[in-house]
Structures are given as C-alpha cells and as structure tokens.
Design a protein around this motif. Sequence first.
Motif, PDB file in Angstrom:
ATOM      1  N   ASN A   3       0.819  -1.214   0.000  1.00 19.26           N
ATOM      2  CA  ASN A   3       0.000   0.000   0.000  1.00 19.26           C
ATOM      3  C   ASN A   3       0.852   1.262   0.000  1.00 19.26           C
ATOM      4  OD1 ASN A   3      -2.573  -1.299   0.096  1.00 19.26           O
ATOM      5  ND2 ASN A   3      -2.095  -1.903   2.189  1.00 19.26           N
ATOM      6  N   ARG A   4       2.107   1.111  -0.403  1.00 17.30           N
ATOM      7  CA  ARG A   4       3.011   2.254  -0.365  1.00 17.30           C
ATOM      8  C   ARG A   4       2.794   3.178  -1.554  1.00 17.30           C
ATOM      9  NH1 ARG A   4       7.240  -1.642   1.374  1.00 17.30           N
ATOM     10  NH2 ARG A   4       7.605  -1.993  -0.830  1.00 17.30           N
ATOM     11  N   ASN A   5       2.951   4.446  -1.302  1.00 17.05           N
ATOM     12  CA  ASN A   5       3.051   5.393  -2.405  1.00 17.05           C
ATOM     13  C   ASN A   5       3.988   6.515  -1.978  1.00 17.05           C
ATOM     14  OD1 ASN A   5       1.582   7.562  -1.132  1.00 17.05           O
ATOM     15  ND2 ASN A   5      -0.306   6.482  -1.625  1.00 17.05           N
ATOM     16  N   SER A 104       6.167   9.882  -7.456  1.00 16.97           N
ATOM     17  CA  SER A 104       5.645  10.980  -6.630  1.00 16.97           C
ATOM     18  C   SER A 104       4.520  11.702  -7.358  1.00 16.97           C
ATOM     19  CB  SER A 104       6.767  11.967  -6.298  1.00 16.97           C
ATOM     20  OG  SER A 104       7.774  11.353  -5.524  1.00 16.97           O
ATOM     21  N   LEU A 105       4.749  12.001  -8.632  1.00 17.19           N
ATOM     22  CA  LEU A 105       3.750  12.700  -9.446  1.00 17.19           C
ATOM     23  C   LEU A 105       2.443  11.909  -9.491  1.00 17.19           C
ATOM     24  CD1 LEU A 105       4.558  14.223 -12.935  1.00 17.19           C
ATOM     25  CD2 LEU A 105       2.478  12.918 -12.566  1.00 17.19           C
ATOM     26  N   VAL A 132       6.710   1.007  -5.145  1.00 16.04           N
ATOM     27  CA  VAL A 132       5.419   1.496  -4.649  1.00 16.04           C
ATOM     28  C   VAL A 132       4.318   1.142  -5.649  1.00 16.04           C
ATOM     29  CG1 VAL A 132       6.419   3.368  -3.262  1.00 16.04           C
ATOM     30  CG2 VAL A 132       5.831   3.788  -5.660  1.00 16.04           C
ATOM     31  N   ASN A 133       3.086   1.488  -5.293  1.00 16.87           N
ATOM     32  CA  ASN A 133       1.942   1.131  -6.144  1.00 16.87           C
ATOM     33  C   ASN A 133       2.046   1.725  -7.543  1.00 16.87           C
ATOM     34  OD1 ASN A 133       0.813  -0.189  -3.955  1.00 16.87           O
ATOM     35  ND2 ASN A 133      -0.352   1.597  -3.289  1.00 16.87           N
ATOM     36  N   GLN A 134       2.742   2.851  -7.666  1.00 15.69           N
ATOM     37  CA  GLN A 134       2.797   3.565  -8.946  1.00 15.69           C
ATOM     38  C   GLN A 134       4.012   3.200  -9.800  1.00 15.69           C
ATOM     39  OE1 GLN A 134       2.474   5.017  -5.912  1.00 15.69           O
ATOM     40  NE2 GLN A 134       0.292   5.499  -5.958  1.00 15.69           N
ATOM     41  N   ARG A 137       3.173   1.706 -13.334  1.00 13.57           N
ATOM     42  CA  ARG A 137       2.589   2.752 -14.191  1.00 13.57           C
ATOM     43  C   ARG A 137       3.679   3.694 -14.704  1.00 13.57           C
ATOM     44  NH1 ARG A 137      -0.102   4.458 -18.173  1.00 13.57           N
ATOM     45  NH2 ARG A 137      -1.133   6.469 -17.984  1.00 13.57           N
ATOM     46  N   ALA A 138       4.636   4.021 -13.846  1.00 13.77           N
ATOM     47  CA  ALA A 138       5.741   4.891 -14.254  1.00 13.77           C
ATOM     48  C   ALA A 138       6.557   4.240 -15.370  1.00 13.77           C
ATOM     49  CB  ALA A 138       6.636   5.206 -13.054  1.00 13.77           C
ATOM     50  N   VAL A 139       6.836   2.942 -15.233  1.00 11.21           N
ATOM     51  CA  VAL A 139       7.598   2.213 -16.253  1.00 11.21           C
ATOM     52  C   VAL A 139       6.807   2.144 -17.554  1.00 11.21           C
ATOM     53  CG1 VAL A 139       8.684   0.005 -16.854  1.00 11.21           C
ATOM     54  CG2 VAL A 139       8.851   0.881 -14.507  1.00 11.21           C
TER      55      VAL A 139
END
Length: 237
Positions: A3-5, A104-105, A132-134, A137-139
Amino acid sequence: MNNRNRGKNTGDDILFGSDKQMEKLKMAAQDMLYLLSRDYSEKASSELVGNRYKLKTRQIQALRGASASEKQIGNRKSNRLEISDLKGRVLYLDGFNVLIVMESLLSGAYIFEGLDGCFRDLSGVHGTYKRVNQTLRAVELVASFFHKAGIRKLVWIFDKPVSNSGRIKQIILDFAVENNLNWEAGLEYNPDKFLAENSEIAVSSDAWILDNCKNWFNLIQYLITEEKLDVNLVRMF
C-alpha cells in the motif's frame, strides 16, 4: 500487493498549497537566482533566503532543487534536445531519478518546476529503494515515450550502492522482455558521473548531470504534456 506510495507529507498542503506561500516561494526563487548568478554557494544562498522569508525545511529543500544560476540555466537550455531529435538514438536514463519523480507525481505529491524547466520532487532514495503502487505505471509511461519517440535503445542506470537496486533492475529487464523493448539496465557505483561521461543523451533532472552531460531530454515535462497527467504542480517562477 503493498500500500506504499510517494504522496504528500503531512503539512505539505500548508507549505505549498496556498497563494500566500507560493508568492513567498517565487520571490525566494528570484533571490536565489540573483545570489547563485553572483557565485554565492547554494548552501549560503538558501540559508540567507530561507531566513529572509522564514521558510520551513521542506520549502528550502524545494527551493534548492528548483534554483540555478543564469549561466546554468542558459547552458542547460542550449544542451536540451526535443522529442524530434531522439529518433534512432540511444538514450541513457537516470533510473532512480526518473522513477521516483514519476512515482511521486502519480501519487499526488507536489512536483516543483524549476527555473531550468525541469521537474523535481521532495522524495529520495535514502539508501534504500522500495517499489510502490505507482512503479509499474511509471515504467509503462516510459515505454509509451520509447515507442512514440522511435528510440533505438534505452539504457536504465541505477545506483549500485542503493539497497534493492538489483531488484528494480530485474523488474525493468523483465518488463522489457515481456513487452519486446530494446532496453538495457545497469548498476553503477557513481551513476551521475557515468551518465555525464558515457551518454550521448541523458534523461534526468539531476542538476549535476544536466551541468556536465553532452545533451539531455526533459522526459518528465514530455510525459506531463503528452499523457495529459494530473499534476500537483508548483511553479517556482
């Protein structure tokens, strides 16, 4: 699933979310520009400006990241490439820099646009990288850029001393295989120096890399615009 972001810190809305604080930060950024352009050190400049405007620690951190001298800004702009310059080229990507800003964004944290047009955040690796959870998506967004720009090869460079750097390197390589991407990933003890000296085109918002590399591309700006990303953006000018 974790559940990290990399979202906002408690209190960030107070520090960065009001018009009053923003006016103060913009004036502080202009003062930093003046001092840095006259060869004051970053530390001395930020202490002087921080005291003048009664800035909190995280505001000073954001200010330092967003500031540069007139000479630095000019050099960075002259070495910056556009998307049309990248077709068929090999790019070297500052792995943790790009991933953490994007995470972060995507987490809704405040992102700071500096005087050089680069985007930075207030997160950091601090010796250990945690997915983290994102992250995925970043990749995926980097992969979208890779396809649209027609890049020949993308090389991700990570800090070898950072805990879990080997793990994120493998995640990148596995993603590349699954999606048929011409990507490589490497670990370096001094990635900043490696990126500045060995890359024809660097992808980073790290100030030292931008000041020492041959050419660079502003990937975060491109992704914000091209993918129409929702950003908690703080413009420091």
